[in-house]
Motif scaffolding. Sequence first.
Motif, short mmCIF file in Angstrom:
data_model
loop_
_atom_site.label_atom_id
_atom_site.label_comp_id
_atom_site.label_asym_id
_atom_site.label_seq_id
_atom_site.Cartn_x
_atom_site.Cartn_y
_atom_site.Cartn_z
N ALA A 97 1.07 -1.29 -0.29
CA ALA A 97 -0.18 -0.41 0.05
C ALA A 97 0.86 1.29 -0.16
CB ALA A 97 -0.92 -0.13 1.36
N TRP A 98 1.75 0.96 0.49
CA TRP A 98 2.61 2.33 0.56
C TRP A 98 3.93 2.28 -0.37
CZ3 TRP A 98 1.02 1.43 5.68
CH2 TRP A 98 0.74 2.31 6.60
N SER A 99 4.14 1.26 -1.50
CA SER A 99 4.79 1.54 -2.30
C SER A 99 4.95 2.44 -2.94
CB SER A 99 4.61 0.26 -2.80
OG SER A 99 4.16 -0.15 -3.12
N PRO A 100 4.88 3.08 -4.30
CA PRO A 100 5.14 4.17 -4.72
C PRO A 100 4.70 3.68 -6.15
CG PRO A 100 7.25 4.54 -4.12
CD PRO A 100 6.77 3.16 -3.70
N ARG A 101 3.17 3.91 -6.69
CA ARG A 101 2.84 3.50 -7.61
C ARG A 101 3.46 3.83 -9.15
NH1 ARG A 101 1.90 -1.43 -7.90
NH2 ARG A 101 3.38 -1.00 -6.44
N SER A 102 3.24 5.30 -9.18
CA SER A 102 3.24 6.45 -10.39
C SER A 102 3.78 7.86 -9.93
CB SER A 102 2.60 6.45 -11.30
OG SER A 102 1.02 6.94 -10.76
N TYR A 103 4.63 8.42 -10.94
CA TYR A 103 4.79 9.90 -10.74
C TYR A 103 4.15 11.13 -11.65
CZ TYR A 103 8.02 6.84 -9.09
OH TYR A 103 8.99 6.00 -8.21
N THR A 104 3.80 12.07 -11.35
CA THR A 104 2.89 12.86 -11.96
C THR A 104 3.69 14.14 -11.55
OG1 THR A 104 0.49 11.67 -11.57
CG2 THR A 104 0.67 13.84 -13.00
N ILE A 105 4.50 15.61 -12.68
CA ILE A 105 4.26 16.68 -12.18
C ILE A 105 3.33 17.09 -12.78
CG2 ILE A 105 6.56 18.49 -13.01
CD1 ILE A 105 7.95 15.07 -13.47
N LEU A 106 2.69 18.24 -11.93
CA LEU A 106 1.81 19.44 -11.77
C LEU A 106 1.62 20.01 -11.06
CD1 LEU A 106 -0.88 17.60 -10.06
CD2 LEU A 106 -0.79 16.77 -12.44
N ALA A 107 1.53 21.43 -10.94
CA ALA A 107 1.14 22.62 -10.06
C ALA A 107 2.56 22.90 -9.00
CB ALA A 107 -0.07 22.68 -9.00
N GLN A 108 3.29 22.64 -9.78
CA GLN A 108 5.28 23.55 -9.18
C GLN A 108 5.31 22.02 -7.83
OE1 GLN A 108 7.57 24.87 -8.52
NE2 GLN A 108 6.73 26.12 -10.87
N SER A 109 4.86 20.60 -8.65
CA SER A 109 5.16 19.71 -7.23
C SER A 109 5.46 18.27 -8.21
CB SER A 109 3.95 19.72 -6.22
OG SER A 109 2.95 19.41 -6.53
#
Length: 176
Positions: A18-30
């Motif tokens: 549950a705590w493992s990263p699934r994906s990354y998104t870059i939006l709104a300066q973060s």
Amino acid sequence: PGVVVGCLAALLLAGAYAWSPRSYTILAQSIVVERLIGSVHFPLDSVREARATTADDLRGALRLFGNGGLFGYYGLFRTSKLGKCTWYVTNQRHMVVVITGAKTAVFSPDNVDGFLAAIRATAPTPLPPPCAVLPGSLQSQGARSRVGIQMGAAIGILVILLVALVFAYSPGPPSY
């Protein structure tokens, strides 16, 4: 005692997944790290550096508080060069370090060059020296995410079956 150990093992597996990263998104300066338990936002204000990691960056890595291998490497770590940093890593071959004025974090996007380009488009950063950039490979995040969900479901089913077998086992009366 066996039931308690089985339940604790099941909780450990479920929590790690549950705590493992699934994906990354870059939006709104973060950078948004998507996880089953909830998203994490890593702000990109005052980015000093964004680049692929080198072997020197990871030398002397020490886990302070986090997971060191079960469904990824995530949590608080310390390395000789980067100091204290937060990791959201699932693939050690494609690691990116982002250093801001407040915090240092390590990510593992499938497309390192595309991830760095998206960070630079959102928050302009100084370019790293050419020797520090390692080539990244292209791979579909969606396919990787689907495989991860299927693996998690399969492990969950196996754990439930194991717990059910523990409860159903009865050796019968002892023979003398």
